[in-house]
Design an enzyme around this catalytic site. Structure first.
Site, PDB file in Angstrom:
ATOM      1  N   ASP A  39      48.435  -2.028   5.149  1.00 55.11           N
ATOM      2  CA  ASP A  39      48.815  -1.220   4.859  1.00 55.11           C
ATOM      3  C   ASP A  39      50.437  -1.376   5.058  1.00 55.11           C
ATOM      4  O   ASP A  39      50.974  -1.053   6.176  1.00 55.11           O
ATOM      5  CB  ASP A  39      47.893  -0.344   5.079  1.00 55.11           C
ATOM      6  CG  ASP A  39      48.397   1.170   4.445  1.00 55.11           C
ATOM      7  OD1 ASP A  39      49.204   1.355   3.982  1.00 55.11           O
ATOM      8  OD2 ASP A  39      47.711   2.415   5.107  1.00 55.11           O
TER       9      ASP A  39
ATOM     10  N   TYR B 110      58.824   7.428  -8.017  1.00 56.63           N
ATOM     11  CA  TYR B 110      58.895   6.166  -8.737  1.00 56.63           C
ATOM     12  C   TYR B 110      59.864   5.604  -9.120  1.00 56.63           C
ATOM     13  O   TYR B 110      61.189   4.960  -7.966  1.00 56.63           O
ATOM     14  CB  TYR B 110      57.445   5.359  -9.685  1.00 56.63           C
ATOM     15  CG  TYR B 110      57.432   4.085  -9.977  1.00 56.63           C
ATOM     16  CD1 TYR B 110      56.670   3.095  -9.217  1.00 56.63           C
ATOM     17  CD2 TYR B 110      58.993   3.478 -10.573  1.00 56.63           C
ATOM     18  CE1 TYR B 110      56.912   2.182  -9.437  1.00 56.63           C
ATOM     19  CE2 TYR B 110      58.177   2.263 -10.741  1.00 56.63           C
ATOM     20  CZ  TYR B 110      57.448   1.188 -10.109  1.00 56.63           C
ATOM     21  OH  TYR B 110      57.133   0.748 -10.178  1.00 56.63           O
TER      22      TYR B 110
ATOM     23  N   LYS C  79      62.861   2.678  -6.632  1.00 57.44           N
ATOM     24  CA  LYS C  79      62.681   1.738  -7.375  1.00 57.44           C
ATOM     25  C   LYS C  79      64.445   1.856  -7.392  1.00 57.44           C
ATOM     26  O   LYS C  79      65.008  -0.083  -6.972  1.00 57.44           O
ATOM     27  CB  LYS C  79      62.168   1.755  -7.818  1.00 57.44           C
ATOM     28  CG  LYS C  79      60.694   1.509  -8.620  1.00 57.44           C
ATOM     29  CD  LYS C  79      60.574  -0.271  -7.851  1.00 57.44           C
ATOM     30  CE  LYS C  79      58.713  -0.023  -7.352  1.00 57.44           C
ATOM     31  NZ  LYS C  79      58.426  -1.449  -6.982  1.00 57.44           N
TER      32      LYS C  79
END
Length: 292
Positions: A59, A152, A156
């Site tokens: 994980d 997100y 990124k």
């Protein structure tokens, strides 16, 4: 056989881009360590590669698990040659006006912190390895808004800058660090983030592939293999003079609005030209008109 006798670690190796990268590295001679939380898919892909792949459950939102992964990967060959920090998911979908702190933190832990500590815990095993290379998965979402949810996109963009900073930090050890920026690739990342499964997931994925094929200059949906090939190049000796860089593999979707590449789509200047010519055309038509 660009990676013969090389030890390669791929996170997120049980599906999508990661799975295709595992297959490619294995086919080119690498000893691949594939890491993911999906044990069934991860072990199935490893078994397909006939002993070239070891699967380790990991994980990546847990730094201790990443450290254990790198330590285990390094044992047989005495080190690590390449790390592909790829694991991720869609993350929180809420806008900045609605997102909760816990959602933000979970997204950053999965998409950005995991990359930072993937680098951090791989470095001790990569020092002194000829051709040592790290490749991180960023996204077209790092280029600007409109490609993905807020958290997100920010994560990124962080991966992209982390890649550059890490490249300068690790140059002293002979370790190159680069990134790949996928566009809309035909994987399960979008549908999985929406909780779509089974037949509906397959239908939605096909629809996304068709939509993306119509939304970019390269008129086909992006495939996981497209990204894996770019990653393999960055990891290989062919890219030995490349560090701190990123490769957009997006079918040209970030090049510009549709009218910039589609001759059938009218752009702003086309519309203005039409408006400017309209009075002249009307005058010409009126001059030519007369009694029958």
């Amino acid at each position: 056989m660009r990676f013969s006798r090389k030890t390669v670690v791929v996170t997120g190796g049980a599906s999508g881009i990661g799975a295709e990268a595992v297959r490619l590295f294995a086919a080119e001679g690498a000893d691949v360590v594939s890491a993911d939380i999906d044990e069934d898919a991860g072990r199935r892909i490893a078994s397909e590669c006939e002993g070239a792949v070891r699967f380790v459950r990991c994980d990546v939102s847990d730094p201790a698990a990443i450290e254990a992964l790198m330590n285990e990967a390094a044992q047989p060959g005495g080190g690590i040659d390449t790390v592909f920090n790829n694991a991720g998911a869609g993350g929180a979908r809420a806008s900045i006006a609605e997102i909760e702190p816990a959602e933000w933190d979970r997204t950053m832990d999965l998409l950005l912190r995991s990359v930072a500590f993937g680098i951090r815990y791989a470095v001790p095993h990569m020092k002194g390895r000829r051709g040592a290379s790290i490749v991180n998965t960023s996204s077209v979402a790092a280029v600007g808004p409109g490609y993905a949810p807020t958290a997100y996109s920010v994560a990124k963009a962080g991966v992209l800058h982390l890649t550059k900073v890490a490249a300068t930090d690790l140059a002293q050890f002979g370790i190159r660090v680069n990134a790949v920026q996928p566009g809309f690739i035909n994987t399960n990342i979008f549908t999985a983030s929406l909780g779509i499964e089974g037949d509906m997931q397959r239908m939605a994925n096909n629809a996304i592939a068709q939509m993306s094929a119509n939304a970019q200059p390269v008129a086909r949906g992006g495939q996981a293999r497209d990204i894996a090939e770019a990653v393999a190049y960055l990891a290989s000796e062919a890219a030995g003079f490349v560090t701190g860089a990123s490769i957009l593999v997006d079918g040209g979707i970030t090049l510009g609005p549709r009218h910039s590449w589609d001759p059938e789509e009218a752009g702003l200047f086309d519309a203005l030209e039409t408006m400017a010519n309209a009075p002249q055309q009307e005058q010409q038509q009126s001059r030519g008109a007369g009694p029958a």
